[in-house]
Design an enzyme around this catalytic site. Structure first.
Site, mmCIF file in Angstrom:
data_model
loop_
_atom_site.group_PDB
_atom_site.id
_atom_site.type_symbol
_atom_site.label_atom_id
_atom_site.label_comp_id
_atom_site.label_asym_id
_atom_site.label_seq_id
_atom_site.Cartn_x
_atom_site.Cartn_y
_atom_site.Cartn_z
ATOM 1 N N HIS A 22 -7.930 -5.187 -0.586
ATOM 2 C CA HIS A 22 -6.641 -4.506 -0.456
ATOM 3 C C HIS A 22 -5.857 -4.987 0.761
ATOM 4 O O HIS A 22 -4.621 -5.080 0.721
ATOM 5 C CB HIS A 22 -6.878 -2.994 -0.364
ATOM 6 N N ASP A 23 -6.542 -5.321 1.828
ATOM 7 C CA ASP A 23 -5.875 -5.748 3.066
ATOM 8 C C ASP A 23 -5.229 -7.123 2.952
ATOM 9 O O ASP A 23 -4.647 -7.605 3.942
ATOM 10 C CB ASP A 23 -6.870 -5.757 4.228
ATOM 11 N N ASP B 283 -8.528 -6.608 -4.967
ATOM 12 C CA ASP B 283 -8.158 -5.257 -4.523
ATOM 13 C C ASP B 283 -8.707 -4.240 -5.518
ATOM 14 O O ASP B 283 -8.212 -4.100 -6.628
ATOM 15 C CB ASP B 283 -6.630 -5.142 -4.433
ATOM 16 N N SER C 58 0.839 -1.196 0.000
ATOM 17 C CA SER C 58 0.000 0.000 0.000
ATOM 18 C C SER C 58 0.881 1.255 0.000
ATOM 19 O O SER C 58 1.739 1.400 -0.866
ATOM 20 C CB SER C 58 -0.960 -0.031 1.197
ATOM 21 N N ARG D 1 -11.961 6.707 9.538
ATOM 22 C CA ARG D 1 -11.445 5.339 9.546
ATOM 23 C C ARG D 1 -12.486 4.364 9.006
ATOM 24 O O ARG D 1 -12.156 3.440 8.257
ATOM 25 C CB ARG D 1 -11.056 4.957 10.967
#
Length: 369
Positions: free
Chosen positions: A347-348, A314, A148, A218
């Site tokens: 993405h994580d 992602d 990232s 967040r």
């Protein structure tokens, strides 16, 4: 082992650190951690760059939350980034809030910088890391590894200091922030600044941080780190601790409760102003723009070996963006390998249990270092 190496260190460097936005930062505080021993010729140093809300606590418990290091599954003895072989260095980026210079640091007048802190870029973060490596006596690293925003730093390292980077592993990253990326970050920044407790960034003087705004920021960002399939599998439309809808605005659904928890827990370990500064640095990132508008120019003549890794779920930094970097590397004649991995986590995925990622990272380091 050199006394400068060991877990959880902090150093104040005289600088000055020239900044892309003009001016300079001095002194420069850097908080960092190291794992493994440095060879006599300092040839086995490996730099890990962290993502937006990460920090230097890569493979040791976080001092605030007590949770394991954010990449403990990847870094350690016998792990893909093997500390029996490498001396791993991970520094908290400038602009952050875990010991490196940032908006919460004290300015010359003894008060926190707050919004007086200069706006910084990814390349500024990399320059600060270079100062740290100079301090540690490390002229060249075996590899720079990051996912990232950490991947952005790895690309910037290879472009800014090509002679200092033997290899680079760039995971789930991009060479520039898209309009969509910028848009999501702006929603988060506006959530922070709309919180009455933000007070123009001077909340430290008033004793109440803009926690509500930061939690919303967040929550919005966390959605972008996941995949629809992952959310559906984990939560679906299941209700949270109830048998029927409340017909109100409490957290009826499990996914709502999850996001609220993610938002609130984040405010315990992160600073609102730091969130503004780091997201802005990511939005300004455009490696092609830094090199005459041609991405390949960033890597011309580079001897660095590159490994690009993307994930099929992602959608924040999709595979097409990694391929664009690979095409630029090919055009520049830089040695590069690329793989798209299948994982359900979005993405994580680079932070979670994806055995194929472990194999690719370990294999590339074995072959290139």
């Amino acid at each position: 082992m050199d006394s400068r190496f060991g877990l959880d260190r902090r150093v104040t460097l005289s600088g000055p650190l020239a900044l892309d936005g003009g001016g300079a930062l001095a002194p420069v505080e850097i908080a960092y951690e190291t794992y493994g021993a440095l060879d006599a010729d300092a040839s086995n140093a490996l730099l890990v760059a962290h993502a937006l809300t990460g920090d230097q606590h890569i493979a040791s418990p976080h001092p605030v939350t007590g949770k394991p290091g954010w990449w403990e599954r990847m870094v350690g003895s016998g792990r893909p980034i093997d500390t029996d072989r490498f001396c791993v260095v991970c520094a908290n980026v400038i602009g952050s809030c875990m010991g490196s210079s940032g908006p919460g640091s004290l300015a010359a007048d003894g008060k926190p910088y707050a919004m007086r802190f200069p706006v910084i870029t990814i390349r500024d973060m990399v320059r600060a890391q270079a100062l740290l490596l100079d301090h540690l006596g490390i002229e060249r690293v075996a590899a720079v590894v990051g996912g990232s925003m950490g991947g952005m730093q790895a690309l910037s390292w290879a472009a800014t200091f090509p002679e200092r980077v033997r290899s680079a592993i760039v995971i789930a990253a991009t060479a520039r922030h898209s309009a969509q990326n910028i848009a999501f970050h702006e929603v988060g920044r506006q959530a922070v600044m709309a919180d009455p407790a933000w007070r123009g960034g001077d909340y430290d003087a008033n004793g109440a941080a803009p926690s509500a705004g930061l939690a919303v920021a967040r929550m919005a960002a966390h959605i972008t780190y996941l995949s629809e399939a992952g959310l559906t599998e984990k939560f679906g439309r299941r209700l949270q601790a109830r048998d029927a809808k409340s017909f109100g605005f409490d957290a009826d659904f499990q996914v709502e409760s999850y996001l609220r928890h993610q938002g609130l827990s984040f405010t315990d370990r992160f600073d609102a102003n730091a969130y503004l500064y780091i997201t802005r640095a990511m939005d300004y990132f455009d490696l092609a723009e830094e090199h005459g508008g041609v991405l390949a120019n960033a890597f011309r003549g580079s001897k660095t070996r590159f490994c690009l890794i993307s994930f099929d779920t992602d959608w924040l930094y999709p595979t097409a963006e990694s391929r664009a970097v690979v095409h630029a590397l090919n055009a520049a004649g830089a040695p590069a390998s690329f793989v798209e991995l299948s994982a359900p986590f979005g993405h994580d995925s680079f932070l979670l249990d994806v055995p194929a990622l472990d194999r690719v990272v370990a294999g590339f380091l074995e072959a290139s270092c």
